[in-house]
Design a protein around this motif. Structure first.
Motif, short mmCIF file in Angstrom:
data_model
loop_
_atom_site.label_atom_id
_atom_site.label_comp_id
_atom_site.label_asym_id
_atom_site.label_seq_id
_atom_site.Cartn_x
_atom_site.Cartn_y
_atom_site.Cartn_z
N TRP A 20 19.87 -31.03 7.79
CA TRP A 20 19.92 -29.57 7.77
C TRP A 20 21.36 -29.07 7.81
O TRP A 20 21.70 -28.08 7.17
CB TRP A 20 19.11 -28.97 8.92
N GLU A 21 22.21 -29.77 8.53
CA GLU A 21 23.62 -29.38 8.58
C GLU A 21 24.25 -29.47 7.20
O GLU A 21 25.01 -28.61 6.78
CB GLU A 21 24.37 -30.28 9.56
N HIS A 22 23.89 -30.53 6.48
CA HIS A 22 24.46 -30.77 5.16
C HIS A 22 23.79 -29.92 4.08
O HIS A 22 24.46 -29.29 3.26
CB HIS A 22 24.33 -32.25 4.81
N SER A 23 22.44 -29.91 4.06
CA SER A 23 21.71 -29.29 2.95
C SER A 23 21.14 -27.92 3.27
O SER A 23 20.79 -27.17 2.36
CB SER A 23 20.55 -30.20 2.53
N GLY A 24 21.03 -27.59 4.54
CA GLY A 24 20.40 -26.34 4.94
C GLY A 24 20.99 -25.10 4.28
O GLY A 24 20.25 -24.26 3.75
N PRO A 25 22.32 -24.96 4.28
CA PRO A 25 22.90 -23.77 3.63
C PRO A 25 22.53 -23.67 2.14
O PRO A 25 22.22 -22.59 1.65
CB PRO A 25 24.40 -23.95 3.82
N ILE A 27 19.84 -24.97 0.67
CA ILE A 27 18.41 -24.66 0.58
C ILE A 27 18.19 -23.17 0.82
O ILE A 27 17.43 -22.52 0.10
CB ILE A 27 17.61 -25.51 1.59
N GLY A 28 18.87 -22.61 1.81
CA GLY A 28 18.74 -21.19 2.09
C GLY A 28 19.20 -20.32 0.94
O GLY A 28 18.55 -19.33 0.59
N ARG A 29 20.31 -20.68 0.32
CA ARG A 29 20.83 -19.91 -0.82
C ARG A 29 19.88 -19.99 -2.02
O ARG A 29 19.64 -18.99 -2.70
CB ARG A 29 22.23 -20.38 -1.20
N VAL A 30 19.33 -21.16 -2.27
CA VAL A 30 18.39 -21.31 -3.39
C VAL A 30 17.13 -20.51 -3.13
O VAL A 30 16.62 -19.81 -4.01
CB VAL A 30 18.07 -22.80 -3.64
N ALA A 31 16.60 -20.58 -1.91
CA ALA A 31 15.41 -19.81 -1.57
C ALA A 31 15.65 -18.32 -1.75
O ALA A 31 14.81 -17.59 -2.29
CB ALA A 31 14.97 -20.12 -0.14
N GLU A 32 16.81 -17.84 -1.31
CA GLU A 32 17.15 -16.43 -1.46
C GLU A 32 17.27 -16.06 -2.94
O GLU A 32 16.79 -15.01 -3.36
CB GLU A 32 18.46 -16.12 -0.72
N LEU A 33 17.89 -16.91 -3.73
CA LEU A 33 18.03 -16.66 -5.16
C LEU A 33 16.67 -16.53 -5.84
O LEU A 33 16.44 -15.63 -6.66
CB LEU A 33 18.82 -17.80 -5.81
N LEU A 34 15.73 -17.41 -5.48
CA LEU A 34 14.42 -17.43 -6.14
C LEU A 34 13.55 -16.24 -5.78
O LEU A 34 12.59 -15.93 -6.48
CB LEU A 34 13.69 -18.74 -5.83
N ARG A 35 13.87 -15.53 -4.71
CA ARG A 35 13.06 -14.37 -4.29
C ARG A 35 13.07 -13.25 -5.34
O ARG A 35 12.14 -12.46 -5.40
CB ARG A 35 13.58 -13.79 -2.98
N VAL A 36 14.11 -13.17 -6.16
CA VAL A 36 14.19 -12.08 -7.14
C VAL A 36 13.32 -12.32 -8.37
O VAL A 36 13.11 -11.41 -9.15
CB VAL A 36 15.66 -11.82 -7.58
N TYR A 37 12.81 -13.54 -8.53
CA TYR A 37 11.98 -13.86 -9.69
C TYR A 37 10.51 -13.65 -9.35
O TYR A 37 10.07 -13.92 -8.24
CB TYR A 37 12.20 -15.32 -10.12
N ASP A 38 9.74 -13.21 -10.35
CA ASP A 38 8.30 -13.08 -10.13
C ASP A 38 7.64 -14.46 -10.29
O ASP A 38 8.30 -15.44 -10.66
CB ASP A 38 7.68 -12.03 -11.07
N GLU A 39 6.34 -14.51 -10.01
CA GLU A 39 5.64 -15.81 -10.01
C GLU A 39 5.68 -16.50 -11.37
O GLU A 39 5.85 -17.70 -11.46
CB GLU A 39 4.19 -15.64 -9.55
N GLN A 40 5.55 -15.75 -12.44
CA GLN A 40 5.60 -16.35 -13.78
C GLN A 40 6.98 -16.96 -14.05
O GLN A 40 7.07 -18.06 -14.60
CB GLN A 40 5.26 -15.30 -14.83
#
Length: 60
Positions: A20-25, A27-40
Motif C-alpha cells: 500500500w505504501e508503494h502502490s496505494g497512491p 491506485i487511488g489516483r487511478v480510481a479517482e480518474l475512472l470516476r469521471v467515466y460512465d459504465e459503458q
C-alpha cells in the motif's frame, strides 16, 4: 475462450503495508480518474487489455 485461474497468496502484514505504501497512491489516483467515466466507457477501458492480447496473439 479465456482461461481463468484462481490463485491464493498468503503474505505477512508488513508486505501488505509495503504494498500500500508503494502502490496505494497510484491506485487511488487511478480510481479517482475512472470516476469521471460512465459504465459503458469503463467497460471499454476494461476490455482494452484483452483486445491487445488477442490482437498480438499473447496468452495469459
Amino acid at each position: 475462450m479465456p482461461r481463468q485461474h484462481l490463485v491464493l497468496v498468503a503474505v505477512e502484514e508488513r508486505a501488505v503495508a509495503l504494498g500500500w505504501e508503494h502502490s496505494g497512491p497510484s491506485i487511488g489516483r487511478v480510481a479517482e480518474l475512472l470516476r469521471v467515466y460512465d459504465e459503458q466507457e469503463r467497460a471499454a477501458i476494461r476490455g482494452c487489455p484483452e483486445g491487445v492480447r488477442e490482437a498480438t496473439g499473447a496468452e495469459d
